[in-house]
Design a protein around this motif. Structure first.
Motif, PDB file in Angstrom:
ATOM      1  N   THR A   1      -7.477  -4.115   9.314  1.00 58.80           N
ATOM      2  CA  THR A   1      -8.654  -4.979   9.159  1.00 58.80           C
ATOM      3  C   THR A   1      -8.242  -6.382   8.695  1.00 58.80           C
ATOM      4  O   THR A   1      -8.777  -7.379   9.161  1.00 58.80           O
ATOM      5  CB  THR A   1      -9.615  -4.357   8.121  1.00 58.80           C
ATOM      6  OG1 THR A   1      -9.855  -3.027   8.520  1.00 58.80           O
ATOM      7  CG2 THR A   1     -10.913  -5.107   8.019  1.00 58.80           C
ATOM      8  N   PHE A   2      -7.267  -6.443   7.794  1.00 54.96           N
ATOM      9  CA  PHE A   2      -6.837  -7.740   7.248  1.00 54.96           C
ATOM     10  C   PHE A   2      -6.267  -8.658   8.338  1.00 54.96           C
ATOM     11  O   PHE A   2      -6.229  -9.870   8.166  1.00 54.96           O
ATOM     12  CB  PHE A   2      -5.771  -7.549   6.157  1.00 54.96           C
ATOM     13  CG  PHE A   2      -6.283  -6.879   4.907  1.00 54.96           C
ATOM     14  CD1 PHE A   2      -7.632  -6.926   4.572  1.00 54.96           C
ATOM     15  CD2 PHE A   2      -5.413  -6.202   4.056  1.00 54.96           C
ATOM     16  CE1 PHE A   2      -8.103  -6.298   3.424  1.00 54.96           C
ATOM     17  CE2 PHE A   2      -5.877  -5.582   2.902  1.00 54.96           C
ATOM     18  CZ  PHE A   2      -7.224  -5.628   2.586  1.00 54.96           C
TER      19      PHE A   2
ATOM     20  N   LYS B   1       4.679  -3.064   8.978  1.00 52.22           N
ATOM     21  CA  LYS B   1       4.785  -3.251  10.425  1.00 52.22           C
ATOM     22  C   LYS B   1       3.783  -4.301  10.914  1.00 52.22           C
ATOM     23  O   LYS B   1       3.878  -4.789  12.021  1.00 52.22           O
ATOM     24  CB  LYS B   1       4.585  -1.924  11.152  1.00 52.22           C
ATOM     25  CG  LYS B   1       3.172  -1.397  11.112  1.00 52.22           C
ATOM     26  CD  LYS B   1       3.047  -0.059  11.839  1.00 52.22           C
ATOM     27  CE  LYS B   1       1.601   0.403  11.826  1.00 52.22           C
ATOM     28  NZ  LYS B   1       1.407   1.784  12.079  1.00 52.22           N
ATOM     29  N   TYR B   2       2.809  -4.655  10.080  1.00 52.99           N
ATOM     30  CA  TYR B   2       1.801  -5.629  10.503  1.00 52.99           C
ATOM     31  C   TYR B   2       2.178  -7.070  10.170  1.00 52.99           C
ATOM     32  O   TYR B   2       1.959  -7.970  10.952  1.00 52.99           O
ATOM     33  CB  TYR B   2       0.454  -5.326   9.831  1.00 52.99           C
ATOM     34  CG  TYR B   2      -0.176  -4.034  10.303  1.00 52.99           C
ATOM     35  CD1 TYR B   2      -0.555  -3.874  11.629  1.00 52.99           C
ATOM     36  CD2 TYR B   2      -0.396  -2.986   9.413  1.00 52.99           C
ATOM     37  CE1 TYR B   2      -1.144  -2.697  12.066  1.00 52.99           C
ATOM     38  CE2 TYR B   2      -0.989  -1.806   9.838  1.00 52.99           C
ATOM     39  CZ  TYR B   2      -1.361  -1.673  11.170  1.00 52.99           C
ATOM     40  OH  TYR B   2      -1.943  -0.510  11.585  1.00 52.99           O
ATOM     41  N   PHE B   3       2.657  -7.289   8.956  1.00 55.64           N
ATOM     42  CA  PHE B   3       3.011  -8.655   8.545  1.00 55.64           C
ATOM     43  C   PHE B   3       4.385  -8.599   7.890  1.00 55.64           C
ATOM     44  O   PHE B   3       4.839  -7.549   7.481  1.00 55.64           O
ATOM     45  CB  PHE B   3       2.049  -9.231   7.491  1.00 55.64           C
ATOM     46  CG  PHE B   3       0.677  -8.650   7.543  1.00 55.64           C
ATOM     47  CD1 PHE B   3      -0.231  -9.092   8.483  1.00 55.64           C
ATOM     48  CD2 PHE B   3       0.291  -7.662   6.642  1.00 55.64           C
ATOM     49  CE1 PHE B   3      -1.502  -8.559   8.532  1.00 55.64           C
ATOM     50  CE2 PHE B   3      -0.977  -7.127   6.685  1.00 55.64           C
ATOM     51  CZ  PHE B   3      -1.878  -7.580   7.644  1.00 55.64           C
TER      52      PHE B   3
ATOM     53  N   ASN C   1      -7.500  -9.658  10.858  1.00 66.06           N
ATOM     54  CA  ASN C   1      -8.514 -10.621  11.312  1.00 66.06           C
ATOM     55  C   ASN C   1      -8.764 -11.725  10.297  1.00 66.06           C
ATOM     56  O   ASN C   1      -9.613 -12.577  10.515  1.00 66.06           O
ATOM     57  CB  ASN C   1      -9.842  -9.903  11.573  1.00 66.06           C
ATOM     58  CG  ASN C   1      -9.684  -8.854  12.646  1.00 66.06           C
ATOM     59  OD1 ASN C   1      -8.940  -9.060  13.596  1.00 66.06           O
ATOM     60  ND2 ASN C   1     -10.349  -7.720  12.475  1.00 66.06           N
ATOM     61  N   PHE C   2      -8.096 -11.676   9.165  1.00 74.61           N
ATOM     62  CA  PHE C   2      -8.338 -12.681   8.111  1.00 74.61           C
ATOM     63  C   PHE C   2      -7.012 -13.353   7.750  1.00 74.61           C
ATOM     64  O   PHE C   2      -6.376 -13.005   6.769  1.00 74.61           O
ATOM     65  CB  PHE C   2      -8.953 -12.007   6.877  1.00 74.61           C
ATOM     66  CG  PHE C   2     -10.289 -11.379   7.152  1.00 74.61           C
ATOM     67  CD1 PHE C   2     -11.465 -12.101   6.972  1.00 74.61           C
ATOM     68  CD2 PHE C   2     -10.381 -10.067   7.609  1.00 74.61           C
ATOM     69  CE1 PHE C   2     -12.699 -11.519   7.246  1.00 74.61           C
ATOM     70  CE2 PHE C   2     -11.604  -9.484   7.879  1.00 74.61           C
ATOM     71  CZ  PHE C   2     -12.773 -10.207   7.699  1.00 74.61           C
ATOM     72  N   LYS C   3      -6.626 -14.294   8.610  1.00 78.26           N
ATOM     73  CA  LYS C   3      -5.282 -14.889   8.492  1.00 78.26           C
ATOM     74  C   LYS C   3      -5.041 -15.573   7.143  1.00 78.26           C
ATOM     75  O   LYS C   3      -3.950 -15.489   6.593  1.00 78.26           O
ATOM     76  CB  LYS C   3      -5.056 -15.916   9.616  1.00 78.26           C
ATOM     77  CG  LYS C   3      -4.941 -15.279  10.997  1.00 78.26           C
ATOM     78  CD  LYS C   3      -3.555 -14.670  11.207  1.00 78.26           C
ATOM     79  CE  LYS C   3      -3.366 -14.073  12.581  1.00 78.26           C
ATOM     80  NZ  LYS C   3      -4.152 -12.849  12.849  1.00 78.26           N
ATOM     81  N   SER C   4      -6.066 -16.245   6.602  1.00 80.10           N
ATOM     82  CA  SER C   4      -5.794 -16.945   5.340  1.00 80.10           C
ATOM     83  C   SER C   4      -5.589 -15.942   4.206  1.00 80.10           C
ATOM     84  O   SER C   4      -4.875 -16.219   3.250  1.00 80.10           O
ATOM     85  CB  SER C   4      -6.904 -17.941   4.999  1.00 80.10           C
ATOM     86  OG  SER C   4      -8.153 -17.302   5.076  1.00 80.10           O
ATOM     87  N   PHE C   5      -6.171 -14.758   4.356  1.00 83.36           N
ATOM     88  CA  PHE C   5      -5.915 -13.715   3.352  1.00 83.36           C
ATOM     89  C   PHE C   5      -4.490 -13.177   3.511  1.00 83.36           C
ATOM     90  O   PHE C   5      -3.741 -13.100   2.542  1.00 83.36           O
ATOM     91  CB  PHE C   5      -6.934 -12.584   3.491  1.00 83.36           C
ATOM     92  CG  PHE C   5      -6.720 -11.456   2.512  1.00 83.36           C
ATOM     93  CD1 PHE C   5      -7.047 -11.621   1.175  1.00 83.36           C
ATOM     94  CD2 PHE C   5      -6.183 -10.237   2.919  1.00 83.36           C
ATOM     95  CE1 PHE C   5      -6.846 -10.599   0.252  1.00 83.36           C
ATOM     96  CE2 PHE C   5      -5.974  -9.206   1.996  1.00 83.36           C
ATOM     97  CZ  PHE C   5      -6.314  -9.394   0.669  1.00 83.36           C
ATOM     98  N   THR C   6      -4.122 -12.832   4.751  1.00 84.63           N
ATOM     99  CA  THR C   6      -2.788 -12.236   4.931  1.00 84.63           C
ATOM    100  C   THR C   6      -1.677 -13.221   4.566  1.00 84.63           C
ATOM    101  O   THR C   6      -0.632 -12.813   4.086  1.00 84.63           O
ATOM    102  CB  THR C   6      -2.575 -11.715   6.369  1.00 84.63           C
ATOM    103  OG1 THR C   6      -2.831 -12.781   7.275  1.00 84.63           O
ATOM    104  CG2 THR C   6      -3.483 -10.557   6.673  1.00 84.63           C
ATOM    105  N   SER C   7      -1.917 -14.523   4.754  1.00 83.42           N
ATOM    106  CA  SER C   7      -0.842 -15.454   4.392  1.00 83.42           C
ATOM    107  C   SER C   7      -0.715 -15.605   2.875  1.00 83.42           C
ATOM    108  O   SER C   7       0.289 -16.109   2.384  1.00 83.42           O
ATOM    109  CB  SER C   7      -1.044 -16.815   5.077  1.00 83.42           C
ATOM    110  OG  SER C   7      -2.250 -17.368   4.611  1.00 83.42           O
TER     111      SER C   7
ATOM    112  N   GLY D   1     -11.423  -2.483   3.027  1.00 86.43           N
ATOM    113  CA  GLY D   1     -10.695  -3.726   3.315  1.00 86.43           C
ATOM    114  C   GLY D   1     -11.638  -4.920   3.265  1.00 86.43           C
ATOM    115  O   GLY D   1     -11.328  -5.959   2.663  1.00 86.43           O
ATOM    116  N   ILE D   2     -12.807  -4.771   3.882  1.00 92.10           N
ATOM    117  CA  ILE D   2     -13.809  -5.856   3.878  1.00 92.10           C
ATOM    118  C   ILE D   2     -14.233  -6.162   2.442  1.00 92.10           C
ATOM    119  O   ILE D   2     -14.402  -7.315   2.055  1.00 92.10           O
ATOM    120  CB  ILE D   2     -15.071  -5.430   4.694  1.00 92.10           C
ATOM    121  CG1 ILE D   2     -14.728  -5.183   6.148  1.00 92.10           C
ATOM    122  CG2 ILE D   2     -16.208  -6.438   4.540  1.00 92.10           C
ATOM    123  CD1 ILE D   2     -14.464  -6.409   6.972  1.00 92.10           C
TER     124      ILE D   2
END
Ligand code: SAH
Length: 506
Positions: free
Chosen positions: A144-145, A193-195, A147-153, A108-109
């Motif tokens: 893991t994602f 279930k996460y986003f 923690n990286f809001k701009s990625f998930t959005s 993920g990283i």
């Protein structure tokens, strides 16, 4: 295959052949009574035996496809039993994502680092995983994602390519929990279930549309080793074709006649395909301990042996050396080329007619594919077909559908197919898994985790787990497993993390 077609196919296979196939020049077909009365190792063994009795020997690729993903009796389609019995200590084999959550976290990283290095696309990011198994790798990455809001959005959708309906259910439970799952034109769909991002399942990557301006991050962990292979051997020229050959006399309805042009045999080495056939020692003579199927070299060229080894100069170079052996997985090449086109765009602009699902040219290549598997660094695999059951190697052709069958991945073939598939990509690696994970900071991450674990037994399990991922000797996976990546073409100027490059400042 829909149920009606499947029923029809089964019916066809069960019908006694009008004219039994002669499946060996030295023995006639097995007597119908022995054959029908035989207690087969698995129901799929009987289906395959009936098919071979009718059609003759089948390519290894056809056998692999059936034993792994036949909807009735295939290994991945029926073995998991709803509990994922294939993977893990109680299953047949264990894979890196199942050994330690750190594996998925670091992958993920890696994706985040690559997304950053490519300028942090704000939209149109897709996650595509082929052969997700129990869904563990994707789940650890998604966690893991968070923690990286701009990625998930920027995430638009998660696509899972999975041939097994049973495993699809296992993945759905893990990744989507109780959310609804609905059938679509190409497969199934639910929600993460996460986003609030759709999770879409298809059985084959070709069912996923190629769209411009998407940024796909594609993951393949122990997927390519399950894709069917063909095996070939180069045989010397036929002795009948030597110059001293005498003219043959044949009997015709009007009397003996000289054959003016004896049938021409090859005067250079030719490829012959290794085929799966029935083993008379088992199915005719009922000898104890004999496998029902065995490999045999085709007596003449097959369509595959005429076409497949011609697709690359690597194979063509070996043809003239009688005795050469090669394994080729055309389907793996199709997948690698497809990944490349999604990332780099199609080299050729789409043809105007009937090109709805065809790859499109991309104005700016973006995204990446990470291929993780065991296989050869640069040689063409030979003799690598293997069977695994309950953590042990077993004959690959035994107990069809109950044994995991796989073959070494030819990384160079994948790289070649990717570069042929798109001019907009470059390939890095393969590197050894141990080095890849070290570059991503596995030691530091483990130290961090272990600090928080007080329970001695839990510490030991975590420690043996992560060491197994990186160690290069003994039972370690650090050397045998390799990692390769396809990224946008960049003149080789930027090396991705784990392939000689560092993480760019966030
Ligand atoms: N990536 C997972 C599972 C590896 S096993 C892990 O490493 O733990 C191989 C996976 O590929 C399974 O999910 C299997 O069902 C799937 N698979 C095998 N052959 C396939 C095919 N031809 N098309 C799509 N999926 C396939």
């Amino acid at each position: 295959m829909n149920p009606a077609t499947r029923r029809a196919a089964r019916h066809l296979l069960r019908k006694p052949p009008l004219k039994p196939h002669r499946w060996s020049s030295t023995s006639t077909s097995p007597s119908t009574s022995t054959f029908d009365a035989r207690k087969w190792s698995t129901p799929l063994a009987q289906t395959l035996a009936n098919a071979i009795k009718v059609t003759g020997p089948i390519p290894i690729a056809a056998f692999m496809r059936q034993v792994l993903t036949n909807p009735e009796g295939g290994y991945y389609t029926t073995r998991p039993n709803g509990e994922g019995e294939v993977f893990g200590r109680k299953g047949d084999f264990v894979t890196s994502p199942e050994i330690s959550q750190v594996f998925g976290e670091l992958v993920g990283i890696w994706a985040i680092a690559e997304w950053m290095a490519q300028g942090r696309k704000r939209s149109g990011v897709q996650l595509i995983e082929v052969g997700p198994g129990k869904g563990t790798l994707m789940d650890d990455m998604l966690r893991t994602f968070r923690n990286f809001k701009s990625f998930t959005s920027s995430l638009e959708a998660i696509y899972l390519v999975e041939a097994s309906a049973t495993l699809r259910e296992v993945q759905k439970r893990l990744l989507c929990g109780d959310a609804n799952m609905e059938e679509t034109d190409v497969g199934y769909r639910s929600t993460s279930k996460y986003f609030d991002v759709p999770v879409v399942w298809v059985e084959d990557i070709r069912l996923l549309p190629h769209e411009e301006d998407k940024t796909p991050f594609i993951f393949a962990h122990e997927f390519f080793d399950a894709l069917p292979i063909h095996a070939f051997e180069s045989i010397p020229p036929s002795p009948e074709n030597q110059p001293q050959q005498e003219q043959k006399e044949i009997m015709t309805p009007t009397g003996p006649a000289k054959l003016h042009q004896p049938l021409k045999a090859a005067n250079t080495p030719q490829w012959r395909e290794l085929m799966v056939t029935l083993n008379p020692a088992a199915v005719e003579d009922n000898l104890e301990g004999e496998s029902e199927f065995k490999l045999t070299l085709a007596k003449a060229s097959t369509p595959s042996s005429l076409v497949i080894p011609e697709i690359s100069a690597r194979y063509r170079a070996l043809k003239s050396q009688a005795g050469s052996a090669i394994e080729i997985s055309p389907e793996s090449r199709i997948y690698a080329a497809d990944f490349a086109r999604r990332i780099g765009g199609a080299s050729q602009p789409p043809r105007t007619t009937g090109a709805a699902a065809a790859p499109v040219a991309k104005s700016t290549p973006s995204g990446a594919a990470l291929i993780m598997d065991y296989g050869t660094l640069d040689t063409i695999p030979i003799n690598s077909l293997r069977g695994i059951r309950e953590h042990r190697t077993v004959p690959a052709l035994s107990a069809p559908g109950q044994v995991d069958v796989s073959a070494d991945v030819d990384f160079t073939a994948l790289a070649e197919a990717a570069l042929e598939g798109s001019e907009g990509v470059e390939v890095h690696g393969p590197v050894e898994q141990g080095d890849f994970l070290q570059a991503l900071g596995i030691t530091e991450r483990m130290e961090q985790i272990l600090k928080k674990v007080g329970d001695e037994e839990k510490r030991r399990t975590l420690e043996t787990g992560w060491k197994r991922l990186v160690e290069k000797g003994g039972g370690g996976m650090g050397k045998i497993y390799k990692v390769m990546t396809i990224i946008p073409e960049n003149d080789g100027k930027r090396r991705p993390v784990g392939f000689g490059g560092g993480i760019v400042a966030p």
